[in-house]
Design an enzyme around this catalytic site. Structure first.
Site, mmCIF file in Angstrom:
data_model
loop_
_atom_site.group_PDB
_atom_site.id
_atom_site.type_symbol
_atom_site.label_atom_id
_atom_site.label_comp_id
_atom_site.label_asym_id
_atom_site.label_seq_id
_atom_site.Cartn_x
_atom_site.Cartn_y
_atom_site.Cartn_z
ATOM 1 N N ASP A 179 1.176 -1.174 -0.039
ATOM 2 C CA ASP A 179 -0.014 -0.156 0.181
ATOM 3 C C ASP A 179 0.923 1.100 0.194
ATOM 4 O OD1 ASP A 179 -1.645 2.482 1.065
ATOM 5 O OD2 ASP A 179 -3.081 1.114 1.600
ATOM 6 N N HIS A 180 1.108 1.889 -1.163
ATOM 7 C CA HIS A 180 2.342 2.827 -1.092
ATOM 8 C C HIS A 180 1.961 3.647 -0.071
ATOM 9 C CE1 HIS A 180 -0.454 5.136 -4.038
ATOM 10 N NE2 HIS A 180 0.468 6.099 -3.683
ATOM 11 N N HIS A 242 -5.708 2.741 1.128
ATOM 12 C CA HIS A 242 -5.189 4.207 1.639
ATOM 13 C C HIS A 242 -5.854 4.641 2.882
ATOM 14 C CE1 HIS A 242 -3.094 3.240 -1.752
ATOM 15 N NE2 HIS A 242 -3.751 3.888 -2.928
HETATM 16 C C1 BG6 Z 1 -3.101 4.593 -6.337
HETATM 17 C C2 BG6 Z 1 -4.687 4.720 -7.123
HETATM 18 O O1 BG6 Z 1 -3.169 3.580 -5.603
HETATM 19 O O2 BG6 Z 1 -3.209 5.918 -5.529
HETATM 20 C C3 BG6 Z 1 -4.673 5.813 -7.996
HETATM 21 O O3 BG6 Z 1 -5.068 3.558 -7.704
HETATM 22 C C4 BG6 Z 1 -4.323 7.443 -7.128
HETATM 23 O O4 BG6 Z 1 -6.014 6.084 -8.683
HETATM 24 C C5 BG6 Z 1 -3.157 7.223 -6.356
HETATM 25 O O5 BG6 Z 1 -4.376 8.442 -8.154
HETATM 26 C C6 BG6 Z 1 -2.912 8.151 -5.431
HETATM 27 O O6 BG6 Z 1 -1.521 8.233 -4.930
HETATM 28 P P1 BG6 Z 1 -0.687 9.470 -4.431
HETATM 29 O O7 BG6 Z 1 0.388 8.868 -3.923
HETATM 30 O O8 BG6 Z 1 -0.497 10.257 -5.759
HETATM 31 O O9 BG6 Z 1 -1.510 10.158 -3.398
#
Ligand code: BG6
Length: 486
Positions: A179-180, A242
């Protein structure tokens, strides 16, 4: 820890966007910082017919476009010498046998391996099966770790069956579900703010906090991902992972130690304390909406009812949080890119100073996750040269001021490094993913039966009026304070 063995990082889906934009730039930056193992190799695997040279050129092009840091050409060349490519299908045993032989050949007798699934989720099970069948997952001499990108399933049942399937060939210890958001510095700093300071924790409960708001707003629409996004929607794309992860870090109890399972136990405990929504409550506690013009996006069904925005009210049934609502919202095509957690405190119990409406602006602690990462406290101060006029003031911490503008690495850098060192703290465990899906399922079911109207919002706005009403029903408002006090 580095066991000194040569390490191979195999990336499935190597010709795709994620590899070019995130994975390889992050690996390259780790290399520049001297954090990759001494002997390493990155092997791209995919359907596209690339030679090693073409693969390197494709990645170099990506580096020039996407690398968020300055680098020298000779650094890239030195790094790129460790990149190789294998063309193959994700469902073909013979291709996986070829891959196994290719990897063994370089390692000679022993080596560690990371297999990174940067493919569409439909092929995860087949890849893992074929890795198992070709004996690539047994830890004879060197470890084997598998990184799985999201989405991990589409509901509780599919996540559960994916877990069951991968557990046939892998131990939970070998699995790194990404989960980045957990790789973001500011997200990890939620735990540091809470548990490395004494000033916050005594206030961090129902006695002092009125409510918590978690906002993850995106300025971009679905871009080139229309087809995929239309089959997923905002709840699966952002909430199950997230937003719920952010909630667990804000709401969890202090873990017994800073160790992966201790941390994850506490996160699962929070998720298990969230009151599951009953079907008849969904319309009252959630808002689903779509931005005007979404149905004309490329790849999107012209009659689509997929939500691109959601607002959800959750309750946590435990001693710390009883009666403190958590309001979560996220959407695409909103006014700004902004991720923040607002802790809104209660009003003081007694008003000593006369104010116009007999109320006082409550204190707020805002964790700015992106952009302009930092933490702000809002509190009341006396306006000079008045008897007792009050005004809100802001005490600010900005990462850029304290640590420099370039201090924050990409989330993938942290996560790749942790995979290499075997630290799974920032990865989600099987039970965690399933518990999170269990919370989303009733909402998804209600929404997908179309019993709840789909609100529409203007691109560039802060979302639909219905989301304001969700809070207004509780006598509250979304935090619109941006740190600039008039
Ligand atoms: C991803 C989603 O996990 O997270 C995308 O699939 C989204 O739709 C993105 O744009 C948002 O990540 P960040 O790091 O740009 O807030």
């Amino acid at each position: 820890m580095d066991n000194g063995l040569p390490t191979t990082i195999v990336i499935f889906g190597a010709s795709g966007d994620l590899t070019q934009r995130k994975l390889v730039p992050s690996l390259f930056n780790l290399y520049r910082k001297g954090r990759l193992p001494k002997q390493f190799r990155i092997v791209g695997y995919g359907n596209t017919a690339f030679t090693d040279e073409q693969f390197r050129a494709h990645l170099e092009e990506g580096m020039k476009q996407f690398a968020p840091f300055e680098y020298k050409d000779e650094e890239w060349q030195a790094f790129a010498a460790n990149l190789a490519y294998q063309q193959g299908r994700y469902t073909d045993l013979a291709d996986f046998k070829k891959l196994a032989a290719f990897l063994k050949d370089w390692e000679i007798s022993s080596g560690n391996r990371i297999y990174y699934m940067a493919t569409p989720p439909g092929v995860f099970p087949s890849i893992i099966d074929l890795l198992g069948l070709t004996d690539q997952l047994t830890e004879y001499n060197g470890w084997r770790r598998v990184v799985i990108e999201k989405p991990f399933g589409t509901d509780l049942a599919s996540a559960h069956s994916l877990n069951q399937q991968i557990h046939k060939t892998l131990n939970e210890k070998q699995i790194y579900r990404i989960d980045h958001y957990l790789g973001k510095e500011t997200v990890q700093n939620i735990l540091v703010a809470r548990f490395a300071n004494t000033i916050f924790e005594p206030l961090w409960n129902r006695n002092y906090i009125d409510h918590v708001e978690i906002t993850v707003a995106e300025k971009v629409g679905v871009e080139h991902r229309g087809r995929f996004y239309d089959s997923v929607g905002v709840l699966r794309d952002m909430f199950q992972n997230h937003l719920l992860q952010l909630l667990t870090l804000v709401a969890m109890e202090p873990p017994a130690s800073f160790e992966a399972n201790a941390l994850r136990n506490e996160k699962v405990k929070v998720l298990s304390s969230i009151r599951p929504m009953k079907a008849e409550e969904v319309a009252q506690k959630t808002v689903r909406a779509q931005y005007a013009g979404y149905r004309q996006e490329s790849g999107v069904n012209p009659e689509s009812t997929t939500p691109t925005y959601a607002a959800v009210k959750l309750q946590i049934d435990n001693w710390r949080w009883q009666g403190v609502p958590f309001y979560l919202r996220s959407g695409k095509n909103l006014k700004e890119k902004l991720s923040q957690v607002t802790i809104q405190f209660k009003e003081p119990p007694h008003l000593l100073f006369p104010t116009k409406d007999g109320r006082i602006t409550p204190n707020m602690l805002i964790l700015y996750l992106q952009p302009d990462e930092g933490i702000h406290w809002r509190f009341e101060a006396k306006v000079p040269d008045t008897v007792s006029d009050l005004r809100s003031v802001d005490m600010e911490f900005h990462y850029a001021d304290s640590f420099g503008k370039t201090a924050i690495p990409d989330a993938y850098e942290r996560l790749l490094l942790d995979t290499l060192t075997g630290d799974a703290s920032l990865f989600t465990r099987a039970d965690e993913v399933e518990t999170a899906w269990g919370l989303m399922d009733p909402i998804l079911e209600a929404w997908e039966s179309n019993s709840q109207p789909l609100a529409v919002y203007e691109p560039g706005s802060w979302g639909p009026a219905e989301a304001d009403e969700l809070l207004a029903r509780d006598g509250r408002k979304w935090n619109t304070w941006d740190g600039r006090i008039e």
